[in-house]
Enzyme design. Sequence first.
Site, PDB file in Angstrom:
ATOM      1  N   ASP A 101      41.861  31.823  35.522  1.00  0.00           N
ATOM      2  CA  ASP A 101      40.404  31.719  35.564  1.00  0.00           C
ATOM      3  C   ASP A 101      40.019  30.747  36.672  1.00  0.00           C
ATOM      4  OD1 ASP A 101      38.099  32.746  33.603  1.00  0.00           O
ATOM      5  OD2 ASP A 101      37.499  30.867  34.530  1.00  0.00           O
ATOM      6  N   ARG A 114      46.105  39.343  22.882  1.00  0.00           N
ATOM      7  CA  ARG A 114      45.136  38.246  22.763  1.00  0.00           C
ATOM      8  C   ARG A 114      44.876  37.890  21.298  1.00  0.00           C
ATOM      9  NH1 ARG A 114      41.570  35.204  22.488  1.00  0.00           N
ATOM     10  NH2 ARG A 114      39.735  34.946  23.789  1.00  0.00           N
ATOM     11  N   ARG A 174      39.816  42.656  28.634  1.00  0.00           N
ATOM     12  CA  ARG A 174      39.515  43.283  27.347  1.00  0.00           C
ATOM     13  C   ARG A 174      39.269  44.783  27.385  1.00  0.00           C
ATOM     14  NH1 ARG A 174      35.330  38.592  26.473  1.00  0.00           N
ATOM     15  NH2 ARG A 174      35.072  39.313  28.595  1.00  0.00           N
ATOM     16  N   ARG A 192      38.151  41.951  37.066  1.00  0.00           N
ATOM     17  CA  ARG A 192      38.351  41.868  35.605  1.00  0.00           C
ATOM     18  C   ARG A 192      39.160  43.027  35.042  1.00  0.00           C
ATOM     19  NH1 ARG A 192      35.099  37.856  32.770  1.00  0.00           N
ATOM     20  NH2 ARG A 192      35.017  36.223  34.340  1.00  0.00           N
ATOM     21  N   TYR A 234      29.163  25.241  37.218  1.00  0.00           N
ATOM     22  CA  TYR A 234      29.702  25.051  35.859  1.00  0.00           C
ATOM     23  C   TYR A 234      29.910  23.574  35.540  1.00  0.00           C
ATOM     24  CZ  TYR A 234      30.462  30.025  35.053  1.00  0.00           C
ATOM     25  OH  TYR A 234      30.263  31.361  34.840  1.00  0.00           O
TER      26      TYR A 234
HETATM   27  O1  CP3 Z   1      41.342  40.748  36.015  1.00  0.00           O
HETATM   28  C1  CP3 Z   1      40.912  39.791  36.667  1.00  0.00           C
HETATM   29  O2  CP3 Z   1      39.884  39.837  37.376  1.00  0.00           O
HETATM   30  C2  CP3 Z   1      41.739  38.504  36.696  1.00  0.00           C
HETATM   31  C3  CP3 Z   1      41.368  37.465  35.838  1.00  0.00           C
HETATM   32  C4  CP3 Z   1      40.030  36.735  35.963  1.00  0.00           C
HETATM   33  C5  CP3 Z   1      39.412  36.176  34.818  1.00  0.00           C
HETATM   34  N1  CP3 Z   1      38.354  35.442  35.224  1.00  0.00           N
HETATM   35  C6  CP3 Z   1      39.892  36.346  33.430  1.00  0.00           C
HETATM   36  C7  CP3 Z   1      38.969  36.140  32.317  1.00  0.00           C
HETATM   37  C8  CP3 Z   1      39.250  36.382  37.065  1.00  0.00           C
HETATM   38  C9  CP3 Z   1      39.423  36.769  38.524  1.00  0.00           C
HETATM   39  C10 CP3 Z   1      38.205  35.543  36.583  1.00  0.00           C
HETATM   40  C11 CP3 Z   1      37.206  34.903  37.452  1.00  0.00           C
HETATM   41  C12 CP3 Z   1      36.024  34.278  36.861  1.00  0.00           C
HETATM   42  N2  CP3 Z   1      35.947  33.537  35.711  1.00  0.00           N
HETATM   43  C13 CP3 Z   1      34.742  34.264  37.473  1.00  0.00           C
HETATM   44  C14 CP3 Z   1      34.429  34.849  38.825  1.00  0.00           C
HETATM   45  C15 CP3 Z   1      34.233  36.316  38.774  1.00  0.00           C
HETATM   46  C16 CP3 Z   1      32.988  36.768  38.064  1.00  0.00           C
HETATM   47  O3  CP3 Z   1      33.134  37.454  37.045  1.00  0.00           O
HETATM   48  O4  CP3 Z   1      31.888  36.454  38.562  1.00  0.00           O
HETATM   49  C17 CP3 Z   1      33.885  33.551  36.623  1.00  0.00           C
HETATM   50  C18 CP3 Z   1      32.406  33.289  36.854  1.00  0.00           C
HETATM   51  C19 CP3 Z   1      34.654  33.085  35.521  1.00  0.00           C
HETATM   52  C20 CP3 Z   1      34.196  32.231  34.396  1.00  0.00           C
HETATM   53  C21 CP3 Z   1      34.390  32.883  33.085  1.00  0.00           C
HETATM   54  N3  CP3 Z   1      35.613  33.128  32.490  1.00  0.00           N
HETATM   55  C22 CP3 Z   1      33.378  33.362  32.219  1.00  0.00           C
HETATM   56  C23 CP3 Z   1      31.891  33.299  32.485  1.00  0.00           C
HETATM   57  C24 CP3 Z   1      34.024  33.880  31.090  1.00  0.00           C
HETATM   58  C25 CP3 Z   1      33.386  34.393  29.825  1.00  0.00           C
HETATM   59  C26 CP3 Z   1      32.708  35.665  30.022  1.00  0.00           C
HETATM   60  C27 CP3 Z   1      33.568  36.794  29.539  1.00  0.00           C
HETATM   61  O5  CP3 Z   1      33.797  37.728  30.312  1.00  0.00           O
HETATM   62  O6  CP3 Z   1      33.953  36.733  28.372  1.00  0.00           O
HETATM   63  C28 CP3 Z   1      35.419  33.777  31.304  1.00  0.00           C
HETATM   64  C29 CP3 Z   1      36.490  34.234  30.391  1.00  0.00           C
HETATM   65  C30 CP3 Z   1      37.463  35.212  30.934  1.00  0.00           C
HETATM   66  N4  CP3 Z   1      38.095  35.085  32.138  1.00  0.00           N
HETATM   67  C31 CP3 Z   1      37.928  36.393  30.281  1.00  0.00           C
HETATM   68  C32 CP3 Z   1      38.881  36.969  31.140  1.00  0.00           C
HETATM   69  C33 CP3 Z   1      39.717  38.197  30.903  1.00  0.00           C
HETATM   70  C34 CP3 Z   1      37.548  36.856  28.872  1.00  0.00           C
HETATM   71  C35 CP3 Z   1      38.622  36.247  28.062  1.00  0.00           C
HETATM   72  C36 CP3 Z   1      38.861  36.619  26.683  1.00  0.00           C
HETATM   73  O7  CP3 Z   1      38.085  36.235  25.816  1.00  0.00           O
HETATM   74  O8  CP3 Z   1      39.938  37.211  26.436  1.00  0.00           O
END
Ligand code: CP3
Length: 348
Positions: A73, A36, A27, A23, A150
């Site tokens: 994602d 964003r 943010r 991640r 999911y």
């Molecule tokens: O920097 C990185 O790691 C690359 C981008 C990346 C994102 N999601 C961007 C993202 C990666 C590798 C993921 C993988 C992901 N997405 C996983 C597996 C890794 C983990 O954390 O266990 C999972 C379970 C998801 C599903 C997901 N996507 C959730 C549960 C959420 C909401 C929770 C949160 O953090 O807000 C997301 C949204 C998401 N994916 C964001 C980002 C940067 C937040 C987005 C935003 O609102 O700008």
Amino acid sequence: MNNIFLQVAGGHTTDRKPVWLMRQAGRILPQYRSLRAKLSGFKELVKTPELACEVTLQPIDELGVDAAIIFSDILVVCEAMNLPYEMVEEKGPFFPKTVQSQRDVDQLRVADGTSDIAYTIEAIRLTKAALNNRVPLIGFAACPWTLFAYMIEGEGSKTFSKAKKMLYAQPEVSHQLMDMITKSTINYLKAQIEAGVDLVQIFDSWAGILSPQQYAIFALPYVKRICNAITEVPMTVFAKGAYFALEELGQLNCEVLGVDWNMQPNMVRQKVGTQKVLQGNLDPCLLYADRAFIKKETIKMLQAFGPTKHIVNLGHGVYKDTPLDNVKCFVDTVQAFDPHKEAIAVKV
Ligand code: CP3
């Protein structure tokens, strides 16, 4: 190219340990937040290759990490299989339709990974060109169980009890869906590799909520299939919470295993053997501490993994409100640490 990430993934010894953060593109960075804020939402960012490329590069410029991970994602694969998702602000993923029965599975298709997720594939091409070999680029996807969770549950959950119930109540339908997700994931990872990623990581974020038996029957065999199908680039498997399956994970056809913050490096090493490279595992919450403590604990972690076969990361994704200077302190501590001179570590 700063190649130490790939060198260590390939089992080689380097002068210092490579570091990146799950991640890291997100943010924690002010650049990300301001971009964003101008958009309609998360999906616009994911679906616009030029913007996804820009965001992928931000942590390379700002933090100086040793690898980039493509901004996308895991859920894009669900959508490509005909199950669209929404990303609700401040809440997370939401699926208007979910999978509950054989009839629902019949509405899905195997994703080809190229045309139906063309936006991420294009983002990878742009990013590879823009990186100009500064650091390697990581591609990624979910492991089948985490995506399944999911698709059944329709949103995040503490227990994923609907998804687990499906495994017990409808095992055949469950296997059929796992099989479709596995095929889609292999197609998608191959398309990413074709577009230029240097390593792929698969995330089993919810592995730890399965019983060992369910994990052995419904999760691990599909992870194994993906590992065996991807032979072009090195691969990382991150099965969060699956300490009960470490011996089996150690047998997978992959180079790197992710280690979460609940696991102790020496215990993991004992169970998986000497071959695998380990990636992890500082508690992301520790980055809220003061910087002297972050430095001290980071060094302890660096020592605990030993001098070689270690890619440094957190034990899960960095939390969005982590102070940026604390993230930098973590990265800088790793990059200043000489793994072959214990004395330096002891001095601090
Ligand atoms: O920097 C990185 O790691 C690359 C981008 C990346 C994102 N999601 C961007 C993202 C990666 C590798 C993921 C993988 C992901 N997405 C996983 C597996 C890794 C983990 O954390 O266990 C999972 C379970 C998801 C599903 C997901 N996507 C959730 C549960 C959420 C909401 C929770 C949160 O953090 O807000 C997301 C949204 C998401 N994916 C964001 C980002 C940067 C937040 C987005 C935003 O609102 O700008």
